[in-house]
Each structure stands twice: as structure tokens, then as C-alpha cells.
Scaffold this motif. Sequence first.
Motif: not given
Length: 430
Positions: A419, A409, A406, A340
Motif C-alpha cells: 500500500v 486498509v 487508511y 492494496m
Amino acid sequence: MKILLIGGGGREHALAWKIVQSQRVSQLWVAPGNGGIVGEFTSRGEPVECVDIGAEDLPALIAFALEHKPDLTVVGPDNPLSMGVVDLFKEHDLPIWGPNQMAAQFESSKVFSQDFMARHNIPTARSGTFDFPTAAKSFAAELDGKCAIKADGLALGKGVLLSKTIDEAESAIDLMMVEQQFGEAGNSIVIQEFLEGVEVSLHILTDGRSYVLFPTSQDHKRAFDGDEGLNTGGMGTYSPAPFLNEAELESIKRSVVEPWLQGCEAEGIDFCGILYPGLMLTDDGPKVLEFNARWGDPETQAYLMRLETDLVDLFEACVDRRLAEMDVKWKEEAAVCVVMASGGYPGSYQKGKLIEGISDAESVDTVKVFHAGTILKDGELVTNGGRVLGVTALGDTIEKACTEAYGAVDKIRFDGAHVRRDIAAKALVK
Ligand code: AMP
Ligand code: GLY
């Protein structure tokens, strides 16, 4: 055992996290560390201490080490290695893991590396090394302008320009050698033919006598999905990368790793540390694009999630030249690390954005969030760099690790977060 780790990025958070898992470690200092490293603890419950010394401040590092007497120092980044931090510590009889200044030239001088590969028949791109623009331009013309043009010295990962035409190649040569865009780093250059293929990262741990080849990994260097946009330090990695089978890896040991190690021995280069070749898998077989003399960032984040063996034992075995005795074990699971980044990276970006959601993301026990550009300010975690976090997950398959990474994230928020959504996608193409 007391350890000093030099560096403060995502790679160093992963190294710190793995180092403190060793039962033998009673204290870990990290210079300078970051906002995530500061939250780690040794297995005996001692907090990891971030020391306010820059990774390139050699006088302050040696003064700290002479005062605190670490049993081992571990070097993360390339700059202190190329500045000779290992030589300096050894002069003071302080045990340190990493290549000395001469050996670090594999990364700090692309001309040195390219000439070494030529001397030892290591498969690489067709190439030449140049001190003058006229000769460089005639070689670029021989390659029809389809070149990778590389400044000799360290240039923050920006010293490689790719060209498709003779005009583009000539402008790139002028930019480096005449306009000195990269300063002295561009006084000498390497020109390679432009190679097509899949790029993979290799990591070789060596004590200068024997070596251990790690599983493969793959980085995603461009800023945007589909490998679009500018080159970055790396936007995400995964391991293993399914492009080389066991037989091909064995063949790379014979064609790349062993000639490299024998070449080092023959030339009196004592390399103790990690050699990280960037490899292009071409129709003509694997070819080395470049050598780095340290752990990759963010390759390390994926590797260390998979490493079973005690990392401190491995570092010590290297320093004591008994790596051959070690059995290095990896988890069967795959690891995926999604970076990120701050909006705008690798160009200009803002710092100081509040980061939220990390503990929620880490509530899944196969997920670890490694910090890169973060800092604690008045008790709050805020962004402090281009690459901010490396959200890393393990899974039975790359697909599962990817879904976990993910998922994590999506629980983390900071203003302007960028990202890539296609990390590991190349491995999932059926
Ligand atoms: P390097 O720092 O030498 O690894 O180069 C940075 C990036 O430029 C690599 O990761 C590749 O994506 C690209 N690159 C370097 N050399 C070549 C080459 N000879 N052909 C094609 N791409 C290259
Ligand atoms: N993963 C890119 C680098 O460490 O240079």
C-alpha cells in the motif's frame, strides 16, 4: 431494465455498485466480473451475475447479448473499445454506451491524439510524431534529451519512457522502434518535451454534442511513496484535487474541452462516452499529456462515491443524445481511494493469497471496498491480480476521507499486501 457491463477490475466494481443503486435496474450481468462484483445486489434484491466471458472476447460478448437482450451495455476497459465492441453491438441494434472504434483512437493511438491536438490548437507539450528512428533522434536532440517517448499503440500502460539525457532518449527510441519491445505498438512514436508540474486527471462525459466536466481528481501512478518506483495502473486517487479553482476549470473548458468537441464534430468523430485527459499543470498553464477514452481506474472509485445522480440515467442520456437535459450532482464530501496491491506489483507477484477483514473494514458506512484482482475459490476470497482492492472512503474533508480510508486498509490482511501511505498527501500540504 437489464444491463450488461463489460470488464472485471476495480473500475467495473465501482460502476456495478453505482449501476445497481438505480431503482430502474432489475438485472446486471458483468463479463467477466470479479470476486467483489459477485457479492452485489440490485435494489430489488437480485444478485449481480458474473458471466465467464473475457472483456476482449467480442464473439462471445455479442452472442451473449443477442441471447439475453440487455437494454443497455456499458464498456469499462480500453481494449474492447479499441477492438470495436461498440460498432459491433450497434450493427446488431443493441444499445451500448462507449466510444466507437474511430473515437476510441484518442486512447488507442497516441499519434492520432497528438496530431489531433496540433490540428485543433489544444494546449499540449511541444511534440513530434515519428515513423523512423533517425528523425525521432534529431527531435530528441533538439529537446536536449529531456523527453517523454511514447509508443503509438496500447501497451498496458507501459509504453511511455521518460529520458533526461540524449543517450537515454536514443536508447528509448531504439527500444521501441528497433528492438520492438512493445511490438507493433512502437512502430510509430510520439516524442513530447518533458514537462514539470502537478498532474491531474479530468473526466468529461459527452454524448458527442454536449458535455459535463467532472470535478478534478488525482492519481498516484508510481509504485512507492514519494512517487518513487515503476509506473503502475494507479495506486490511489482522491477527488476533488485542490489545484484548479472554478475560474481555471472554466478556462480549461474553453482551451481544451470545447476545441476537442468541435474538432470531433468537424472531423466526423462521434464520441459518446468518457474522455479522460491526463493534464500537467505547468508554469505556462495546463497542458494535455494524453487522452484516454474511458473511465480512469482508480479515479472511477473516488468519483462514483461522490456522484449523486443516477448513473444509469446518465448513460441512457448519452446513448439517446440528450445529455444537455441532465443535471449532474456531486456530494460536497471528498473521496479517497487507496489501492492494496500484491507484493511485487507492477513486476511479478503471486496470486491465491487469502484476503481477510473486508467486512470489518466496511462496517463504517462511509467506506466501500472495491475489488479489482480478487476471486472466490471454494467459498474463500483470494487475490487474483496486481491491484487487489481499492479501499475508498468519503469524508467532509480530504484529510478525514484519508483517515477513514487508511483506517479501513489497516483492518484488511493478505500475505504480501503493498500500500502507498501517501495517497492524497499532496492535497494536504499546508
Ligand atoms: P501517459 O500514458 O501518456 O499519460 O504517460 C504516463 C505517465 O508519464 C504520465 O502519467 C506522466 O506521469 C508521465 N508523462 C507523460 N508525458 C509526460 C511529459 N510530456 N512530461 C513529463 N511526464 C510525462
Ligand atoms: N488511472 C490511470 C488510468 O486509468 O489509466
